[in-house]
Design an enzyme around this catalytic site. Structure first.
Site, short mmCIF file in Angstrom:
data_model
loop_
_atom_site.label_atom_id
_atom_site.label_comp_id
_atom_site.label_asym_id
_atom_site.label_seq_id
_atom_site.Cartn_x
_atom_site.Cartn_y
_atom_site.Cartn_z
N THR A 1 -74.43 -39.50 -17.90
CA THR A 1 -75.10 -40.79 -17.67
C THR A 1 -76.55 -40.56 -17.24
O THR A 1 -76.85 -39.50 -16.68
CB THR A 1 -74.33 -41.50 -16.52
N ARG B 1 -63.32 -51.14 -20.78
CA ARG B 1 -63.50 -50.62 -19.41
C ARG B 1 -64.99 -50.66 -19.02
O ARG B 1 -65.85 -50.27 -19.80
CB ARG B 1 -62.99 -49.18 -19.33
N ILE B 2 -65.26 -51.14 -17.83
CA ILE B 2 -66.64 -51.17 -17.33
C ILE B 2 -66.70 -50.27 -16.10
O ILE B 2 -65.84 -50.35 -15.22
CB ILE B 2 -67.05 -52.62 -16.97
N ASP C 1 -69.22 -48.19 -12.96
CA ASP C 1 -70.09 -48.61 -11.87
C ASP C 1 -71.52 -48.89 -12.34
O ASP C 1 -72.25 -49.65 -11.70
CB ASP C 1 -70.16 -47.49 -10.81
N THR D 1 -74.30 -41.70 -10.51
CA THR D 1 -73.60 -41.17 -11.69
C THR D 1 -72.30 -40.51 -11.21
O THR D 1 -72.21 -40.10 -10.05
CB THR D 1 -74.45 -40.12 -12.43
N GLY D 2 -71.33 -40.42 -12.10
CA GLY D 2 -70.07 -39.75 -11.74
C GLY D 2 -68.86 -40.63 -11.98
O GLY D 2 -68.91 -41.54 -12.81
N ASP D 3 -67.78 -40.36 -11.26
CA ASP D 3 -66.52 -41.09 -11.45
C ASP D 3 -66.69 -42.55 -11.03
O ASP D 3 -66.66 -42.87 -9.84
CB ASP D 3 -65.40 -40.44 -10.61
N1 ASP Z 1 -70.52 -43.47 -13.75
C1 ASP Z 1 -70.27 -43.52 -15.17
C2 ASP Z 1 -69.05 -44.38 -15.42
O1 ASP Z 1 -68.11 -44.29 -14.66
C3 ASP Z 1 -70.04 -42.17 -15.79
C4 ASP Z 1 -71.02 -41.07 -15.43
O2 ASP Z 1 -71.89 -41.25 -14.58
O3 ASP Z 1 -70.92 -40.01 -16.02
O4 ASP Z 1 -69.03 -45.06 -16.40
#
Ligand code: ASP
Length: 292
Positions: free
Chosen positions: A157, A185-186, A188, A208-210
């Protein structure tokens, strides 16, 4: 008056053969934003310009080269916010838009904050945002990765945070979301207070992340709140990622600028590419992980 910009290319492991490309892209994005800020331009314009550079680069999971959902299709989430009027705009599960961050910016100019799916695409078209066939956003390497593993996972991301010479803050985040996510799916990234936040009395942040863990911890708001209470951007970032790990687990990262113009970042993944530049620097610096 001082200005600053920092961008990220996602909290995720970066293979050795991708380090140069990540550094180059993050540096170019920070320089694109800096070119606006050094002429007295707005933090909002700088964030949009920086993210457009990252959306065009297939090294990252945003715009062209986005992760594919369970149906093998690209659905994008993006949001942008400015800290003076607390104005925000976002799009979620949007298809066939080359620069989702620019669609989010257009939403910001309406009475709404978040548009999703087909309605968001129709709005983008009416607003003159560049459309494309949804398949044009698919990069061959992403398609191969999608075929090789059926696991749901996050990746690269992108985001940007800036402070302009008037002391106005802005933040933006743009993503294809999780590889193999359920259609619809949406994450964060397009959610104000979760994937990003900007408030002139505190600073600004992009996550960014989960996504599911970031949402449950309202991480962007948590970081902004800490900065509002006088904690610097770096410590606020570190504390929030540590709190997430403790309470719900998961992997994430963030970039932030506090109201004194200090840059901060944190990630509990092995890497998180970043690029940054301030009014003191002649060109951008970049790194694939935080140097302690
Ligand atoms: N945060 C993003 C999501 O969950 C994914 C990511 O940052 O890699 O859609």
């Amino acid at each position: 008056m001082a200005w600053a910009i920092i961008v990220h290319g996602g909290a995720h492991p970066v293979a050795d053969d991708k380090i140069d490309a990540s550094d180059r892209a993050c540096g170019a994005a920070a320089d694109a934003g800096a070119a606006i800020l050094e002429k007295g331009g707005s933090a909002l314009d700088a964030v949009e310009a920086a993210i457009r550079v990252l959306e065009d680069d297939p090294v990252f999971n945003a715009g062209y080269g986005s992760a594919l959902n369970a149906d093998g299709e690209v659905e994008n989430d993006a949001a942008i916010m400015e800290g003076e009027k607390l104005a925000a705009g976002a799009v979620a599960s949007i298809r066939g838009v080359r620069h989702p961050i620019s669609a989010a910016r257009k939403v910001m100019e309406t009475e709404h904050v978040l548009l999703s799916g087909e309605g968001a695409r129709r709005f983008a078209e009416q607003s003159g945002v560049e459309l494309c066939d949804p398949t044009e956003l698919i990069d061959e390497e992403q398609r191969r990765e999608w075929e090789a593993s059926k696991k749901t996972r996050g990746s690269d991301t992108v985001g940007a945070v800036a402070m302009d010479s008037r002391g106005v803050f802005a933040a933006g985040t743009s993503t294809g979301g999780l590889m193999h996510k359920r259609p619809g799916r949406i994450g964060d990234s397009p959610l104000v207070g979760l994937g990003l936040y900007a408030d002139n009395s505190a600073g600004a942040v992009s996550m960014t992340g989960d996504g599911e863990m970031i949402m449950r911890m309202a991480l962007a708001h948590r970081i902004t709140n800490s900065m509002c209470n006088g904690i610097d951007a770096d410590r606020a970032s570190e504390e929030a990622i540590a709190a997430m790990e403790r309470r719900v687990g998961g992997e994430a990262g963030c970039i932030a600028i506090d109201r004194h113009g200090q840059l901060g970042q944190a990630h509990n993944t092995s890497h998180m590419p970043t690029g940054w530049r301030t009014s003191e620097m002649a060109s951008a610096a970049a790194s694939v992980k935080k140097e302690h």
